[in-house]
Scaffold this active site. Structure first.
Site, short mmCIF file in Angstrom:
data_model
loop_
_atom_site.label_atom_id
_atom_site.label_comp_id
_atom_site.label_asym_id
_atom_site.label_seq_id
_atom_site.Cartn_x
_atom_site.Cartn_y
_atom_site.Cartn_z
CG ASN A 1 -1.62 1.27 1.52
OD1 ASN A 1 -2.57 1.51 0.45
ND2 ASN A 1 -1.51 1.99 2.40
CE1 TYR B 1 1.18 8.87 -5.27
CE2 TYR B 1 -0.49 9.71 -7.09
CZ TYR B 1 -0.07 8.82 -5.88
OH TYR B 1 -0.92 8.07 -5.12
N1 LIG Z 1 -5.79 8.71 -1.18
C1 LIG Z 1 -6.07 8.63 -2.49
O1 LIG Z 1 -6.90 9.59 -2.93
C2 LIG Z 1 -5.36 7.96 -3.35
C3 LIG Z 1 -5.74 7.55 -4.68
C4 LIG Z 1 -4.88 6.71 -5.45
C5 LIG Z 1 -3.78 6.10 -4.88
N2 LIG Z 1 -3.65 6.33 -3.52
C6 LIG Z 1 -2.51 5.23 -3.17
O2 LIG Z 1 -2.89 4.46 -1.93
C7 LIG Z 1 -1.92 4.27 -1.11
C8 LIG Z 1 -2.44 4.73 0.38
O3 LIG Z 1 -2.61 6.33 0.46
P1 LIG Z 1 -3.71 6.74 1.45
O4 LIG Z 1 -3.75 8.09 1.12
O5 LIG Z 1 -5.00 6.02 1.56
O6 LIG Z 1 -3.16 6.88 2.75
P2 LIG Z 1 -2.83 5.62 3.91
O7 LIG Z 1 -3.29 6.06 5.10
O8 LIG Z 1 -3.21 4.28 3.17
O9 LIG Z 1 -1.14 5.59 3.75
C9 LIG Z 1 -0.50 6.43 4.51
C10 LIG Z 1 0.56 6.03 5.38
O10 LIG Z 1 1.62 5.55 4.73
C11 LIG Z 1 2.64 5.54 5.85
N3 LIG Z 1 4.17 5.56 4.98
C12 LIG Z 1 4.75 6.89 4.18
N4 LIG Z 1 5.70 6.67 3.94
C13 LIG Z 1 6.15 5.44 4.07
C14 LIG Z 1 7.04 4.37 3.90
N5 LIG Z 1 8.41 4.96 3.25
N6 LIG Z 1 7.38 3.29 4.24
C15 LIG Z 1 6.09 2.85 4.96
N7 LIG Z 1 5.02 3.51 5.28
C16 LIG Z 1 5.00 4.85 4.81
C17 LIG Z 1 2.43 7.08 6.46
O11 LIG Z 1 3.27 6.75 7.58
C18 LIG Z 1 0.80 6.80 6.46
O12 LIG Z 1 0.48 6.15 7.96
C19 LIG Z 1 -0.79 5.25 -1.50
O13 LIG Z 1 0.08 4.34 -2.41
C20 LIG Z 1 -1.46 6.24 -2.45
O14 LIG Z 1 -0.38 6.61 -3.40
C21 LIG Z 1 -4.25 7.00 -2.75
#
Ligand SMILES: NC(=O)c1ccc[n+]([C@@H]2O[C@H](COP(=O)([O-])OP(=O)(O)OC[C@H]3O[C@@H](n4cnc5c(N)ncnc54)[C@H](O)[C@@H]3O)[C@@H](O)[C@H]2O)c1
Length: 263
Positions: free
Chosen positions: A105, A171
Site C-alpha cells: 500500500n 507521482y
Molecule cells: N488517497 C487517495 O486519494 C489515493 C488515490 C490513489 C492512490 N492512492 C495510493 O494509496 C496508497 C495509500 O494512500 P492513502 O492516501 O490511502 O493513505 P494511507 O493511510 O493508506 O497511507 C499513509 C501511510 O503511509 C505511511 N508511509 C509513508 N511513507 C512510508 C514509507 N516509506 N514506508 C512505510 N510507510 C510509509 C504513512 O506513515 C501513513 O501512515 C498510496 O500508495 C497512495 O499513493 C491514494
C-alpha cells in the site's frame, strides 16, 4: 446500497484462513482499511507495518479491538530501505507461519510543478512509491518462490498512472511504474503460483490528505467523479480483497481501476 452514500458491506469470508501483510497501514486511508477488511474477510493473522511507530502501535490496538482478532502484529518499517523490507517480510513469515497475501500500500506524493522540482523531491517520491513497491515485491517473490505454496500480491497504483494532472509528474511516473512492475513481475511469478495485480484508485479523501492538498483541487477532483464524491477507503479495500481472494484466480498482471471518473 446507494452510489452516493454507500453502506459498509459486511465481510464474506473471501480470504478465510489466509495470512496477510499490509504496508503503510497506520494512516487514515486505504492501508488501515485494507487491514480491517482483511480481518473481516476471515484472515487468520495479520502483520501491519508503517514508518510511523506511534501510529502503528495505536493501529495494532485499534485493529485488535475493532475486529476481536488476537493475531494482529505490528512492525515498523520504511519500504524505501532494503534492510527494513527484508526484516519486515522475514518477521511476517515467522509470526504468521508464512504470508499468503501481501498488500503493497505504501506510496508518497507531493504537489509541485516540474519546472520547480529538484532531483531530491523527484527521487523521494519515486523511491517510496515505485522502488518501495519493487523492493517489497521482489523480496516477497523470493520468499514465496522458496516456500513453494503460492501466494498473492496486491499493489496500490493510482489512476494518475494513466492520467495527467498538473504538479504530479513524479507521482504519476511512479504509479505508471507500479503498473508496469505489476504486469512484468506477474508474468515471472506465475511460474511459481504467485498472482500479482494492482488496484488503481481515483480519489479517497481522508483527514491526512485533506490537510496536505488544496480544498479547491479536492472539490474539482470529486466533481469529476460520476458519483460526485470520493471513494471511501473501504471501497478500495474491497477490490483489494477480491484481488487477494480465489475469486480472481484467473487474474494476474491486471490493473483494476477503482474509479467512477468520466474522463
Ligand atoms: N488517497 C487517495 O486519494 C489515493 C488515490 C490513489 C492512490 N492512492 C495510493 O494509496 C496508497 C495509500 O494512500 P492513502 O492516501 O490511502 O493513505 P494511507 O493511510 O493508506 O497511507 C499513509 C501511510 O503511509 C505511511 N508511509 C509513508 N511513507 C512510508 C514509507 N516509506 N514506508 C512505510 N510507510 C510509509 C504513512 O506513515 C501513513 O501512515 C498510496 O500508495 C497512495 O499513493 C491514494
Amino acid at each position: 446500497m446507494t452510489l452516493k452514500n454507500p453502506e459498509y458491506v459486511p465481510g464474506h469470508g473471501l480470504i478465510k484462513g489466509k495470512s496477510v501483510l499490509v504496508t503503510a497501514a497506520a494512516g487514515a486511508g486505504i492501508g488501515f482499511s485494507a487491514a480491517t477488511r482483511a480481518v473481516e474477510e476471515g484472515a487468520r493473522g495479520i502483520v501491519i507495518s508503517d514508518i510511523h511507530a506511534g501510529r502503528l502501535e495505536a493501529s495494532v490496538d485499534r485493529l485488535k479491538e475493532e475486529t476481536g482478532l488476537e493475531q494482529v502484529y505490528g512492525k515498523v518499517g520504511n519500504v524505501a530501505v532494503e534492510d527494513d523490507v527484508r526484516a519486515l517480510v522475514d518477521y511476517a513469515e515467522e509470526v504468521l507461519d508464512g504470508t499468503d497475501i501481501l498488500i503493497n500500500n505504501a506510496g508518497l506524493g507531493t504537489s509541485k510543478l516540474l519546472v520547480d522540482m529538484d532531483d531530491e523531491e523527484w527521487h523521494k517520491v519515486i523511491d517510496v512509491t515505485l522502488n518501495g513497491t519493487m523492493r517489497m515485491t521482489r523480496y516477497m517473490m523470493r520468499v514465496m518462490k522458496e516456500r513453494a505454496r503460492g501466494g498473492v500480491i496486491v499493489n496500490n497504483a493510482s489512476v494518475l498512472g494513466w492520467r495527467a494532472q498538473k504538479e504530479q509528474s513524479h507521482y504519476a511516473a511512479a504509479k505508471a511504474g507500479v503498473m508496469a512492475l505489476t504486469r512484468c513481475a506477474a508474468l515471472e511469478a506465475a511460474d511459481f503460483d504467485v498472482r500479482i495485480n494492482a488496484v488503481s484508485p481515483s480519489i479517497v479523501l481522508h483527514p491526512m490528505l485533506r490537510k496536505s492538498a488544496s480544498q479547491e483541487l479536492l472539490e474539482e477532483l470529486e466533481s469529476k467523479e460520476a458519483y460526485g464524491r470520493a471513494a471511501e477507503a473501504w471501497e478500495v479495500a474491497n477490490v483489494m480483497m477480491f484481488l487477494a481472494s480465489d475469486y480472481s484466480s484467473y487474474m494476474t498482471g491486471e490493473i483494476v481501476s477503482v474509479s467512477s471518473q468520466r474522463g
